[in-house]
Design an enzyme around this catalytic site. Sequence first.
Site, short mmCIF file in Angstrom:
data_model
loop_
_atom_site.label_atom_id
_atom_site.label_comp_id
_atom_site.label_asym_id
_atom_site.label_seq_id
_atom_site.Cartn_x
_atom_site.Cartn_y
_atom_site.Cartn_z
N GLY A 40 10.62 -28.69 -16.56
CA GLY A 40 9.68 -29.79 -15.93
C GLY A 40 8.83 -29.14 -15.07
O GLY A 40 8.89 -28.16 -14.49
N CYS A 59 15.22 -23.57 -17.19
CA CYS A 59 14.04 -23.79 -16.43
C CYS A 59 14.30 -24.79 -15.33
O CYS A 59 15.24 -24.58 -14.36
CB CYS A 59 12.82 -23.97 -16.92
SG CYS A 59 11.33 -23.39 -16.14
N TYR A 60 13.56 -25.93 -15.19
CA TYR A 60 13.58 -26.78 -14.15
C TYR A 60 15.20 -27.65 -13.95
O TYR A 60 15.81 -27.69 -12.95
CB TYR A 60 12.89 -27.99 -14.15
CG TYR A 60 13.13 -29.20 -13.09
CD1 TYR A 60 12.44 -29.21 -11.96
CD2 TYR A 60 13.59 -30.26 -13.41
CE1 TYR A 60 12.49 -30.25 -11.11
CE2 TYR A 60 13.93 -31.38 -12.79
CZ TYR A 60 13.60 -31.25 -11.24
OH TYR A 60 13.57 -32.27 -10.34
N HIS A 69 12.89 -19.58 -20.92
CA HIS A 69 12.90 -20.57 -22.31
C HIS A 69 13.41 -20.05 -23.49
O HIS A 69 12.80 -19.45 -24.32
CB HIS A 69 11.33 -21.06 -22.34
CG HIS A 69 11.07 -21.70 -21.30
ND1 HIS A 69 11.07 -23.13 -21.30
CD2 HIS A 69 10.27 -21.54 -20.36
CE1 HIS A 69 10.84 -23.71 -19.99
NE2 HIS A 69 10.25 -22.66 -19.27
N GLU A 92 14.10 -21.56 -26.07
CA GLU A 92 13.44 -22.06 -27.29
C GLU A 92 12.21 -21.60 -27.75
O GLU A 92 11.79 -22.00 -28.99
CB GLU A 92 13.21 -23.64 -26.99
CG GLU A 92 12.21 -24.07 -26.03
CD GLU A 92 12.55 -23.76 -24.50
OE1 GLU A 92 13.59 -23.16 -23.99
OE2 GLU A 92 11.89 -24.46 -23.69
N ASP A 96 5.42 -38.51 -45.19
CA ASP A 96 6.59 -39.47 -44.69
C ASP A 96 6.64 -40.77 -45.50
O ASP A 96 8.00 -41.18 -45.89
CB ASP A 96 6.00 -40.16 -43.26
CG ASP A 96 5.87 -38.94 -42.47
OD1 ASP A 96 6.41 -37.85 -42.92
OD2 ASP A 96 5.22 -38.93 -41.40
N LYS A 99 9.38 -33.82 -38.28
CA LYS A 99 8.59 -33.52 -39.50
C LYS A 99 9.27 -32.42 -40.31
O LYS A 99 9.46 -32.61 -41.78
CB LYS A 99 7.16 -33.14 -39.09
CG LYS A 99 6.25 -33.06 -40.32
CD LYS A 99 5.49 -34.58 -40.54
CE LYS A 99 4.80 -34.42 -41.61
NZ LYS A 99 4.12 -35.82 -41.68
#
Length: 510
Positions: A55, A82-83, A168, A170, A226, A366
């Site tokens: 964040g 991180c944060y 990070h 990710e 979708d 998605k």
Amino acid sequence: MQHQKVLVLDFGGQYNQLIARRVREQGVFCDLMPSEMSIEKIKEYDPIGIIFTGGPSSVYEKDSPQIDKAVFGLGIPVLGICYGCHLTAHLLGGKVESAVASEYGKTEVKYTRSPLTKDMPEKAVCWMSHTDKITKLPDGFSVIAESDNCPFAAFGDDKRKVYGVQFHPEVNHTQYGTQLLRNFLYEVCGAVGDWTMSNFVHNQIETLKEKLGNKKVLCAMSGGVDSAVAATLIHKAVGDNLTCVFVDHGLLRKYEADEVMSVFKDGLGMNLIKADAGEVFLNKLKGVTDPERKRKIIGEEFIRAFETESKKIGKVDFLVQGTIYPDVIESGKGKSAVIKSHHNVGGLPSVVDFKEIIEPLRDLFKDEVRKVGFELGLPKSVVMRQPFPGPGLAIRIMGEVTEEKLETLRDSDYILRTEIAKAGLDEEIWQYFTVITDSKTVGVQGDFRTYENVIAIRAVTSLDAMTADWARIPYDVLEIISNRIVNEVKHANRIVYDITSKPPATIEWE
Ligand code: XMP
């Protein structure tokens, strides 16, 4: 059947949805929830692990987002990123300070052995993005990773199962980042990997069968991924009690309407009604050149066409919406979903007589929707379909929309799509299409002078359509496309290539 769940608490970082997707890719279900979630709610949610995201704040700032320290006493493993790692250190008695130099980008870290670093090498590159840093670890914690600038790049307490990483894991730039997340899930939280799309399909069909029984269900089918996947799932659960209405506004791409009918009606045997409204739309668009007016007219006519068809069906019990997880998060962080604002589905509920909205894909990202599509046996052309705007080709024709221009556009677009697929570029380019500009230029074909339309090629790479870069299609592919269009398509004698990013341009031309 209930699956295991991980809770990703959102502290406002830019990669938050990415963290959630990465967890899911490892076969573990997770939800992204606001960081203000109470301890009671967290307990009720019953996660096998909790991840605090990054964040923009600093933990020592007055209004920085905090969390009740009691979260560490629940016996649920925690990973702070991180944060999230600053907050962990700060709340448990460590020290976080503003660093002299910020650390951004690729940094090499050295790992120490820990459940979090299982099967990872001693050294690897990771992605840092921080100004604050931890200068003292809380009692009971030991270092798991360090870099030149950051002595506590990762740390943990194996007994309490609480970990923090400054970088990070990710993002793709972090080597072995996925492995680190996987280790947290499988080595620390005891995940079993029960979130698979085949489980989802199986459970969802059972749940839908139970919920819908033999009630009547209505779905607006647009040809998009979708609505196609949502309708197919429901069809598996209720069969003929599902009616799909497909409004063909005459502004679709070449063969698109036929494909929708052949896949869903002929192939899957769905009760699919096609409203042929092309002529009505074209009449309404006669003489209209303003892009916003075009959009408005198409939006209104779409609803009208759907209303006419649905009135013939009468009252239904459920209306299907193709809402997906990012819509749910963005519309109020998991509290309640607003119906999509896209013109082709937004606005429908008020004109249809129904009891309840049903959203079978509201838990999925998605890429998961696509996997479900394949799982259900839908063809690649439907599942991997590129985004297509509700107003269709009308906003790719500058100036007035005419049948002649639609034909030129369809034919040129078809050639572009064919050649992009042939070159194997169809999966890396986000969107690619042709546009008819409102310029005509002089050309020469054979011995004759021509005065015809300038066609533009628009191709972009993007992650979410919010920003985009123009795609670098190789020159030899562009050459084939250009030659084929000017030779094979009527009323086109010049091809230009749009090399503008978004911003400042948008993806569509209107
Ligand atoms: P722009 O042109 O704003 O487009 O950069 C961003 C993305 O949204 C699509 N788009 C639409 N989709 N209804 C839709 O369902 C619309 O009215 C609409 N307008 C643009 C566009 O194709 C791109 O993917």
